[in-house]
Each structure stands twice: as C-alpha cells, then as structure tokens.
Design an enzyme around this catalytic site. Structure first.
Site, PDB file in Angstrom:
ATOM      1  N   ARG A  97      -2.409  -2.321  -3.500  1.00  0.00           N
ATOM      2  CA  ARG A  97      -3.607  -1.161  -3.424  1.00  0.00           C
ATOM      3  C   ARG A  97      -3.497   0.029  -4.346  1.00  0.00           C
ATOM      4  O   ARG A  97      -2.234   0.624  -4.234  1.00  0.00           O
ATOM      5  CB  ARG A  97      -3.722  -0.765  -1.956  1.00  0.00           C
ATOM      6  CG  ARG A  97      -4.582   0.365  -1.885  1.00  0.00           C
ATOM      7  CD  ARG A  97      -4.704   0.881  -0.407  1.00  0.00           C
ATOM      8  NE  ARG A  97      -6.067   1.924  -0.326  1.00  0.00           N
ATOM      9  CZ  ARG A  97      -5.979   2.870   0.379  1.00  0.00           C
ATOM     10  NH1 ARG A  97      -4.905   3.189   0.910  1.00  0.00           N
ATOM     11  NH2 ARG A  97      -7.083   3.778   0.518  1.00  0.00           N
ATOM     12  N   GLU A 123      -8.658  -4.677   5.091  1.00  0.00           N
ATOM     13  CA  GLU A 123      -8.650  -4.260   3.612  1.00  0.00           C
ATOM     14  C   GLU A 123      -7.581  -4.914   3.083  1.00  0.00           C
ATOM     15  O   GLU A 123      -7.524  -5.314   1.889  1.00  0.00           O
ATOM     16  CB  GLU A 123      -8.355  -2.761   3.508  1.00  0.00           C
ATOM     17  CG  GLU A 123      -9.403  -1.836   4.018  1.00  0.00           C
ATOM     18  CD  GLU A 123      -9.241  -0.515   4.040  1.00  0.00           C
ATOM     19  OE1 GLU A 123      -8.827   0.079   5.092  1.00  0.00           O
ATOM     20  OE2 GLU A 123      -9.154   0.145   3.036  1.00  0.00           O
ATOM     21  N   ARG A 160     -11.471  16.867   6.417  1.00  0.00           N
ATOM     22  CA  ARG A 160     -12.208  17.494   5.105  1.00  0.00           C
ATOM     23  C   ARG A 160     -13.613  17.567   5.482  1.00  0.00           C
ATOM     24  O   ARG A 160     -14.267  17.049   6.527  1.00  0.00           O
ATOM     25  CB  ARG A 160     -12.192  16.017   4.210  1.00  0.00           C
ATOM     26  CG  ARG A 160     -10.971  15.554   3.726  1.00  0.00           C
ATOM     27  CD  ARG A 160     -11.075  14.340   2.936  1.00  0.00           C
ATOM     28  NE  ARG A 160      -9.921  13.663   2.790  1.00  0.00           N
ATOM     29  CZ  ARG A 160      -9.791  12.282   2.570  1.00  0.00           C
ATOM     30  NH1 ARG A 160     -10.825  11.728   2.873  1.00  0.00           N
ATOM     31  NH2 ARG A 160      -8.616  11.736   2.532  1.00  0.00           N
ATOM     32  N   HIS A 217     -12.522   3.665  -0.495  1.00  0.00           N
ATOM     33  CA  HIS A 217     -12.735   2.552   0.746  1.00  0.00           C
ATOM     34  C   HIS A 217     -13.198   1.186   0.475  1.00  0.00           C
ATOM     35  O   HIS A 217     -13.881   0.611   0.973  1.00  0.00           O
ATOM     36  CB  HIS A 217     -13.458   3.017   1.721  1.00  0.00           C
ATOM     37  CG  HIS A 217     -12.752   4.101   2.475  1.00  0.00           C
ATOM     38  ND1 HIS A 217     -13.593   5.387   3.112  1.00  0.00           N
ATOM     39  CD2 HIS A 217     -11.730   4.350   3.168  1.00  0.00           C
ATOM     40  CE1 HIS A 217     -12.631   6.228   3.512  1.00  0.00           C
ATOM     41  NE2 HIS A 217     -11.478   5.639   3.809  1.00  0.00           N
ATOM     42  N   ASN A 275       0.733  -1.091   0.184  1.00  0.00           N
ATOM     43  CA  ASN A 275       0.076  -0.010   0.064  1.00  0.00           C
ATOM     44  C   ASN A 275       0.668   1.379   0.086  1.00  0.00           C
ATOM     45  O   ASN A 275       1.320   1.690   1.114  1.00  0.00           O
ATOM     46  CB  ASN A 275      -0.879   0.123   1.352  1.00  0.00           C
ATOM     47  CG  ASN A 275      -1.788   0.973   1.337  1.00  0.00           C
ATOM     48  OD1 ASN A 275      -1.802   2.015   0.547  1.00  0.00           O
ATOM     49  ND2 ASN A 275      -2.608   1.226   2.379  1.00  0.00           N
TER      50      ASN A 275
END
Ligand code: AMP
Length: 397
Positions: A91, A384, A239, A180, A7
């Site tokens: 990823r 994940e 955010r 995601h 990743n």
C-alpha cells in the site's frame, strides 16, 4: 497463488497473506512500535488464536524479516517455505500525478514513487522504506505498489483543480488527489455487482477515523472529498475537514502558534474530538451523548450533516444518484450516523428503511433502502487489502 499485502505506517507494519485462488485470508498480523522500543509482532492465522511476542525491530527492514519468520514458523506459521509467496503488494499512500494505476516495483518506478514523497512525507517515508526492505529480503519476488490515490485519477480537471494560480499547480503539483482509493474502488465495485451494472451513479461514504466520500459514475471516480492531503472534506476523528483557510492566520495571530502547530491543530486536535472534548471514537461519543453530553451530540450531528451535504453535492455533480454505500468503522457500525445522514433524503428518491438500519448484522452486506426506493442504499464492508492483492496479481509477470 499466495500474495503478501504490506501496509507500512511510521512505526507499524500491517500484513495479510491472501490465497488468491479463492481470495481467502490465510493470516493477518502487525508489527508495532517499530523503532520505538518494546516492539512486538502479533499474527492471527485464519481460525486460530492470536500469537504475540516482543522482538527488537529498530527499522522496517527487521520488521519484514520478522513477518516472514512468523509466516513460516514451524509452531504457528501458515506456509512451509517463502517460495510460496508469489508476489507482494504494497500500500502506497501517494502517486502524485505520476501514476494512474498500480505499478510493478523496479529501479525506475521506485525513483518516480520517491519523487512524490513531499506530498505526504509522514506516510511515504515508511512506504518507501518498506518497499526497499522487502525487495532486499525477497529478491526475485514480483512486488507492486498500489496507491491510495489512483482510483481518483479519473476526476476531470475542473473537479481536481484548486482555484490558485495555475503555475503553482504546475510547479508544486498542488491539486486535489483524494485518498482511501482502494476502499472506494472495492465498495463501488461491489455496489455495481449488487445493482447488476456499473452504469450507475454511486456515492461511497467511507466513514472511519479518517473519512472521505467519492462520486463514482459508470465505474469511474468523478469527485472525492479529500484533497492534496487527507485533511480536506468530511469532519473526522481529529481532523477538521473543510474549513476557511483564513482560520489558520487568525488562530496564529491570536495564540502565537507556528504554522506547524496550527496544521497539527487541524489534523490532530480538531474533528469530533475537538468539538466534543470527549474522544475521536464514535463509541465513546455515542455513550457520552446518551448520558446527556451536548457537545458529543453536536459533534455527531456536525459529522453527519457534512456527509449529507457531500451526498447532495455529488448527486448534483453526477446529474443524479442510483446508489449510496456506507463503509468503514463508522459507516458499517454506527446506526445513528446513518440515520442522521439519510433523514429527509426523499427529495433524492431515497426511501430509507430506518427500522432495518437499527438491526444490522455486523460485517455483512446489507440493503437499507426499501423495495420502493429509487436509490439503493447499502452497507458494504470494505476490503482494501483484497484490492491491493488483486491489483498485484494483475501486474505479476
Ligand atoms: P476505522 O478507521 O474504519 O477503523 O473506524 C474507526 C471508527 O469506527 C471509530 O470512530 C469507532 O468508534 C467506529 N466504530 C467501530 N466499531 C463501532 C461500533 N460497533 N459502534 C460504533 N462505532 C464503531
């Protein structure tokens, strides 16, 4: 069979080596401060202490070499030879519209992956560098790109389109993609196992520093809160999430910010950090709220209220609701957020066990709805990396 999952971030490269016979973790680690100076690698083999040392890593290429060295190290390694790595899963943040599932990396697919780099340059550049470096260092080992977006590829057009002139969707690929995806896939899959069928309507709330919600009907994603970029949707650590786009122009007129500065402001200075003025981290926010900081309270309530609204709108989108699953650092660990989200949800058929919600064992799948509840509510810790490894195994020749 052992699968290496990579990743790559802009200055970091996280990795896990997973034994796919029983899906157990063999080792995990990270190369950090790549290209920044003071770069280091840290690795932890399952059941062992962390090993950490500095080593020069001017690019991701050196980082991958360091990871392989660490994995076979005679002192603290976990495999005898690199031949034990049967496949590598990467990823990759954005698939654009080119892929609807994971793909084996070859000369052709890498060109198609590169064609989408403009959709998320900050992430795609290190993703692509990592893939190229790994192909060079491990030639002959099958490698797969597993995207953050493809789980959402099943959204119908009326859910993923923005109401802008259609030709701009065509020409610039401007639409909702969602992110995601590997987490939403894992958690909705585990929810289906718990419910004994995938013919259910599930809302997955992935609440971490980045946060998103998805609506999964009969095993397929039908809507999700993030958009062209991860800025849309829920309020996050830094955010803003959903906001009137006219705020940008207003802000630029008032402050003289450039468009780049205003975009940075919404991505890095807003969210619960911007509202509270305290932190993007929920542990800090809760501590501040407990000490009477009203802006920390406000940020936590705003965050939770937005999650609640998405759950209601996705129940409407799916024509009902059978299951709500919480995951991510906040979803798994922050009881006050779950409590605020689940308050007054009886109208949807939810009977939430508020007492149980306050006594959750960390890292475990936990049911939070009562026996009487028509809708099941769970905490399901995400994984994940395991999804990336599983998808890689599926593609391995
Ligand atoms: P993630 O991005 O999934 O790692 O989630 C990070 C967020 O989870 C941060 O806001 C953390 O404050 C929050 N978090 C992690 N552990 C806890 C905890 N024990 N209690 C409250 N919040 C937590």
């Amino acid at each position: 069979m052992k699968v290496l999952v990579l990743n790559a971030g802009s200055s970091s490269l996280k990795y896990q080596l997973i034994d796919m016979r029983d899906e157990s973790l063999i080792a995990k680690g990270v190369c950090d401060r790549i290209s920044l100076g003071g770069s280091f690698i840290s690795q932890r083999a399952a059941g062992s202490d962390e090993v950490r040392y500095e080593t020069p890593m001017p690019t991701h290429f050196e980082a991958i070499k360091e990871i392989l060295k660490a994995l076979v190290s005679p002192e603290f390694g976990v495999i005898k030879s690199l031949d034990e790595i049967a496949a590598v899963g990467h990823r990759v943040v954005h698939s654009g519209e080119d892929f609807t599932s994971a793909v084996l990396i070859d000369d052709r697919s890498i060109v198609r992956i590169e064609s989408n780099y403009e959709l998320a340059p900050l992430h795609m550049v290190p993703n692509i560098t990592g893939m190229k470096a790994c192909r060079e260092v491990l030639p002959g080992v099958p490698q797969a790109a597993v995207f953050d977006t493809t789980f959402h590829a099943t959204m119908p057009d009326y859910a993923y389109m923005y109401a802008i002139p259609y030709e701009d969707y065509r020409q610039y690929k401007i639409r909702k993609y969602g992110f995601h995806g590997t987490s939403h896939q894992f958690v909705s899959g585990e929810a289906a196992k718990l419910m004994g069928t995938d013919q259910i309507k599930t809302v997955v709330c992935h609440l971490g520093n980045g946060a998103s919600v998805s609506a999964v009907k009969n095993g397929k994603c039908v809507d999700t809160s993030m958009g062209l970029t991860p800025l849309e949707g829920l309020i996050m650590g830094t955010r803003s999430g959903d906001i009137d786009p006219a705020v940008l122009q207003f802000l630029m007129d008032k402050t003289g910010m450039t468009i780049q500065e205003a975009t940075d402001y919404l991505n890095k200075k807003s969210g619960v950090k911007g509202v509270s003025g305290v932190s993007s981290d929920f542990r800090d926010l809760i501590a501040a709220m407990d000490e009477g900081n009203d802006r920390a309270r406000l940020a936590i309530e705003m965050f939770s209220y937005r999650v609640k609204k998405y759950i209601g709108s996705y129940a409407a989108a799916m024509g009902g609701l059978d299951c709500i699953a919480f995951t991510g650092g906040i979803g798994e660990n922050t009881e006050i957020v779950r409590e605020l989200v689940m308050k007054d949800m009886e109208y949807l058929g939810v009977d939430f066990d508020f007492k149980k919600n306050r006594n959750v064992k960390r890292g475990a799948v936990t049911a939070l709805s009562t026996e009487r509840s028509r809708v099941s509510v769970y905490i399901i810790p995400t994984n994940e990396e395991l999804v990336i490894a599983r998808e890689t195994v599926k593609l391995k020749p």
